[in-house]
Scaffold this active site. Structure first.
Site, mmCIF file in Angstrom:
data_model
loop_
_atom_site.group_PDB
_atom_site.id
_atom_site.type_symbol
_atom_site.label_atom_id
_atom_site.label_comp_id
_atom_site.label_asym_id
_atom_site.label_seq_id
_atom_site.Cartn_x
_atom_site.Cartn_y
_atom_site.Cartn_z
ATOM 1 N N HIS A 122 13.236 32.373 -31.115
ATOM 2 C CA HIS A 122 11.629 32.051 -32.101
ATOM 3 C C HIS A 122 12.204 31.076 -33.213
ATOM 4 C CE1 HIS A 122 8.918 32.942 -35.318
ATOM 5 N NE2 HIS A 122 7.682 33.465 -34.472
ATOM 6 N N ASP A 199 18.864 37.578 -35.888
ATOM 7 C CA ASP A 199 17.034 37.616 -36.296
ATOM 8 C C ASP A 199 17.137 39.326 -35.934
ATOM 9 O OD1 ASP A 199 14.745 37.826 -36.319
ATOM 10 O OD2 ASP A 199 14.432 35.622 -35.068
ATOM 11 N N GLN A 202 12.797 42.173 -35.205
ATOM 12 C CA GLN A 202 12.703 43.112 -33.708
ATOM 13 C C GLN A 202 13.136 44.081 -33.631
ATOM 14 O OE1 GLN A 202 9.246 42.938 -33.006
ATOM 15 N NE2 GLN A 202 9.467 40.650 -33.439
ATOM 16 N N CYS A 362 4.927 31.455 -30.904
ATOM 17 C CA CYS A 362 6.279 30.791 -31.773
ATOM 18 C C CYS A 362 8.132 30.396 -30.949
ATOM 19 C CB CYS A 362 6.495 31.216 -32.887
ATOM 20 S SG CYS A 362 5.364 31.651 -33.940
HETATM 21 N N1 PMP Z 1 12.048 36.220 -35.360
HETATM 22 C C1 PMP Z 1 11.842 36.550 -34.983
HETATM 23 C C2 PMP Z 1 12.211 37.641 -33.776
HETATM 24 C C3 PMP Z 1 9.884 37.705 -35.258
HETATM 25 O O1 PMP Z 1 9.704 38.308 -34.442
HETATM 26 C C4 PMP Z 1 9.120 36.417 -36.229
HETATM 27 C C5 PMP Z 1 7.916 37.203 -36.147
HETATM 28 N N2 PMP Z 1 7.324 36.799 -35.196
HETATM 29 C C6 PMP Z 1 10.569 35.795 -36.776
HETATM 30 C C7 PMP Z 1 11.433 35.769 -36.562
HETATM 31 C C8 PMP Z 1 9.640 35.137 -38.021
HETATM 32 O O2 PMP Z 1 9.228 36.214 -39.101
HETATM 33 P P1 PMP Z 1 8.073 35.723 -40.936
HETATM 34 O O3 PMP Z 1 7.202 35.425 -39.737
HETATM 35 O O4 PMP Z 1 7.603 37.211 -41.270
HETATM 36 O O5 PMP Z 1 8.614 34.681 -41.092
#
Ligand code: PMP
Length: 404
Positions: A122, A199, A202, A362
């Site tokens: 991401h 990270d 998920q 993203c």
């Molecule tokens: N990493 C992953 C794998 C995600 O799915 C997301 C959210 N889509 C994020 C990071 C970022 O999370 P946040 O926008 O809540 O900070």
């Protein structure tokens, strides 16, 4: 059957449309709907219980402080932390990763050092490291994926060198649902003296976590994906790492003493929580964790993986569908219908009260790797069931008819 026993739609007021129809919400990987217990906890915290924390001499504030710190202990217990001092409340996973980059990273990573990411990350696990690399002269290495979309740990092994200081990987991919063998990734990183950041955006909402046993050094997640509110997330790190890290933001609550000549800082986790914290959000996150834990995080994984498998099987029966990612995955399915842009599909599905995500999620480098500008993505939550798959399939069939 697991899917029937777990689906708790009635607990989630967000799962109906304004007209009172079922809303087939298949965008839980973006953000989860909230159970009534979380909404009520938030409402109480903002209402009859509300006061600031950590400084009030009056009893309401002392109570609120107890609630805020109890939330920290609850998170610690949920992720298997050895101490609640390892839990830093932040705004979300994005902030947690930026915090590590700008504190641990700026002090531990120098010119020519290497940071390993993977092709499926991401943006919030890419851009903070690019910002760090720009400031330090560090270099980013990209670990490739296997043909079915998993982080290729054999390739990771070959990428590692004594210059590698950090490996930072998604525990579960938000696009493909691929699940990382975190223990092996940790052992590989540690074999060259590097740290592993996971990270956990998920994985926290669908896996039974024991972070010390997984072997990672940092773990980041967002409360809103774990059925809690927006505006709160968690950075977990081993206490000795946090102890050695300089502050991130400066301000109230993170200090020991302040004079114009010199300020000294509080120990972790307060050192990283400058300003009035996310009090009500932490309390509501506590309620979310209670809710998820009562159902059993391992059951959630099985329930959602089972739905993902069913959906993949059904999609395969249609013409012209391309499926991305591994067969065995967490409850996230990315796909493409030939001749239909994912945005058009999403718009038509919306007319059928089905909400999917369409876009790059993203993860633009992953889209480039897959050779598509965007995918359609259906992601399941603990409240999902076969009725959501049936509605999605009806919508896809209608879309295919419209597009001929
Ligand atoms: N990493 C992953 C794998 C995600 O799915 C997301 C959210 N889509 C994020 C990071 C970022 O999370 P946040 O926008 O809540 O900070």
């Amino acid at each position: 059957m697991a899917t029937q026993t777990l689906s708790r739609k009635a607990d989630f007021p967000g799962l109906v449309t304004a007209e009172g129809e079922p809303w087939h919400y298949l965008d839980t990987a973006a953000t989860a709907q909230k159970p009534r217990a979380v909404i009520d906890a938030m409402s109480r915290a903002l209402g009859e219980d509300y006061a600031t924390v950590h400084r009030g001499v009056y009893s309401r504030s002392a109570q609120m402080t107890l609630g805020y710190e109890a939330a920290r202990r609850r998170v610690a217990d949920f992720v298997g932390a050895e101490s609640e001092n390892e839990i830093v409340f932040v705004r979300g996973a994005t902030e947690a990763i930026n915090l590590v980059a700008m504190t641990w990273g700026l002090t531990q990573i120098g010119e020519g050092d290497r940071i390993v990411l993977s092709m499926l990350e991401h943006h919030s696990n890419i851009v903070p490291w690019q910002l760090l690399a720009a400031r330090t002269g560090a270099v980013i290495d990209v670990c490739p994926l296997t043909d079915d979309g998993q982080i290729d740990l054999d390739a990771l092994e070959n990428l590692l060198s004594p210059r590698t200081k950090l490996v930072s990987l998604a525990h579960v991919s938000n696009v493909l649902g691929s699940v990382l063998d975190a223990r092996r990734a940790a052992d590989l990183a540690h074999s060259v003296g590097a740290k592993l950041l996971l990270d956990g955006c998920q994985s926290a909402p669908r896996m039974d976590l024991d972070l010390p046993a997984l072997g990672c050094d940092f773990y980041a997640f967002s409360g809103h994906k774990l059925y809690g509110p927006t505006g709160i997330g968690v950075l977990w790190a081993r206490e000795e790492l946090l102890d050695a890290m300089p502050p991130y933001h400066g301000g109230g609550a993170m200090i020991e003493s302040v004079t114009f000549e010199k300020s000294t800082y509080a120990p972790p986790p307060q050192r990283f929580e400058a300003g009035t914290p996310m009090i009500t959000e932490a309390i509501a996150l506590h309620a979310a964790i209670d809710y998820v834990d009562a159902l059993g995080p391992d059951k959630l994984f099985a329930h959602e993986a089972d739905l993902a498998k069913q959906l993949r099987d059904e999609l395969r029966t249609l013409n012209s569908v391309r499926l991305f990612g591994p067969e065995e995955s967490a409850g996230i399915v990315s796909f493409e219908i030939e001749g239909v842009h994912p945005h058009d599909l999403g718009t038509i599905l919306d007319e059928e009260n089905v909400a999917i995500r369409a876009g790059h999620h993203c993860a633009q480098p992953l889209m480039a790797h897959l050779g598509v500008p965007a995918t359609a993505r259906a992601s399941f939550g603990l409240y999902s069931d076969e009725s959501d798959i049936a509605a999605l399939m009806r919508g896809i069939e209608r879309t295919q008819r419209i597009f001929g």
